[in-house]
Design a protein around this motif. Structure first.
Motif, PDB file in Angstrom:
ATOM      1  N   THR A  37      -2.857   4.971 -10.508  1.00 54.57           N
ATOM      2  CA  THR A  37      -3.342   3.751  -9.519  1.00 54.57           C
ATOM      3  C   THR A  37      -4.309   4.320  -8.613  1.00 54.57           C
ATOM      4  N   PHE A  38      -5.441   3.885  -8.687  1.00 57.46           N
ATOM      5  CA  PHE A  38      -6.441   4.250  -7.382  1.00 57.46           C
ATOM      6  C   PHE A  38      -6.529   3.291  -6.561  1.00 57.46           C
ATOM      7  N   ARG A  39      -6.566   3.448  -5.143  1.00 59.27           N
ATOM      8  CA  ARG A  39      -6.698   2.435  -4.179  1.00 59.27           C
ATOM      9  C   ARG A  39      -7.626   2.671  -3.073  1.00 59.27           C
ATOM     10  N   THR A  40      -8.689   1.906  -2.941  1.00 59.64           N
ATOM     11  CA  THR A  40      -9.253   1.837  -1.405  1.00 59.64           C
ATOM     12  C   THR A  40      -9.346   0.920  -0.395  1.00 59.64           C
ATOM     13  N   THR A  41      -9.002   1.090   0.994  1.00 61.05           N
ATOM     14  CA  THR A  41      -8.763   0.159   1.737  1.00 61.05           C
ATOM     15  C   THR A  41      -9.887   0.399   2.869  1.00 61.05           C
ATOM     16  N   ASP A  47      -5.485  -1.392   6.711  1.00 60.72           N
ATOM     17  CA  ASP A  47      -6.543  -2.449   6.339  1.00 60.72           C
ATOM     18  C   ASP A  47      -6.455  -3.506   7.517  1.00 60.72           C
ATOM     19  N   ASN A  73      -1.504  -3.640   7.208  1.00 59.85           N
ATOM     20  CA  ASN A  73      -0.519  -2.859   6.132  1.00 59.85           C
ATOM     21  C   ASN A  73      -0.401  -1.351   6.309  1.00 59.85           C
ATOM     22  N   TRP A  99       0.504   3.110   1.910  1.00 60.01           N
ATOM     23  CA  TRP A  99      -0.669   3.604   0.947  1.00 60.01           C
ATOM     24  C   TRP A  99      -0.038   2.997  -0.303  1.00 60.01           C
ATOM     25  N   PHE A 100       1.054   3.584  -0.641  1.00 57.52           N
ATOM     26  CA  PHE A 100       1.681   3.175  -1.989  1.00 57.52           C
ATOM     27  C   PHE A 100       3.231   3.644  -2.126  1.00 57.52           C
ATOM     28  N   SER A 129      -8.404   6.186   0.984  1.00 55.34           N
ATOM     29  CA  SER A 129      -8.276   6.122  -0.616  1.00 55.34           C
ATOM     30  C   SER A 129      -7.355   7.126  -1.151  1.00 55.34           C
ATOM     31  N   SER A 130      -6.713   6.446  -2.217  1.00 59.69           N
ATOM     32  CA  SER A 130      -5.503   7.186  -2.720  1.00 59.69           C
ATOM     33  C   SER A 130      -5.607   7.050  -4.218  1.00 59.69           C
TER      34      SER A 130
END
Length: 138
Positions: A3-7, A25, A29, A32-33, A134-135
């Motif tokens: 899973t890739f995530r950017t906030t 964000d 929050n 991150w995960f 980013s993660s």
């Protein structure tokens, strides 16, 4: 599959002379995960209010256990990765910090979450003006 995530957090976050968990964000929050997982996390940031050239801020990645029933966070982090010191110039400085690691399984009834904490050597007036997170977790 991972899973890739950017906030992005554009709200100013004050840094003090004690560790503070940063929001990732504009909704506030902090996580991150969740684990268990292997991860890569990166934060790009702008620090404002450094009093003199050579002033520094510190960052560290931590994992915490959060109770599923009510969101209560255990006060002591499960894992704490080494501090990352960023020296800046008076006024505003841009920087980034990155961490690779693993998050283990939480106890029953909890989730284990990765968070970023910040600390400023200066007594007051230092803040993050921008934080892009980013993660990738797998």
């Amino acid at each position: 599959m991972g899973t890739f995530r950017t906030t992005v957090c554009k709200k100013a976050q004050q840094l003090t002379t004690s560790w503070r968990t940063l929001t990732m964000d504009d909704d506030g929050n902090q996580s991150w995960f969740w684990g268990p997982s292997s991860f890569q996390a990166q934060a790009n940031f702008t620090v404002q209010g450094l009093p003199v050239d050579g002033s520094s801020v510190r960052f560290r990645w931590v994992t915490v256990d959060v109770r599923a029933s009510d969101g209560w966070t255990k006060p002591d982090p499960v894992n704490v990765w080494p501090d990352i010191e960023v020296s800046g110039t008076a006024g505003s400085t841009f920087g980034e910090v990155m961490q690779l690691g693993q998050i283990g399984s939480p106890p029953s009834g909890y989730s284990r979450r990765l968070r970023l904490q910040g600390y400023a050597d200066a007594a007051s007036g230092v803040s993050l003006a921008y934080l892009r997170c980013s993660s990738f977790a797998q």
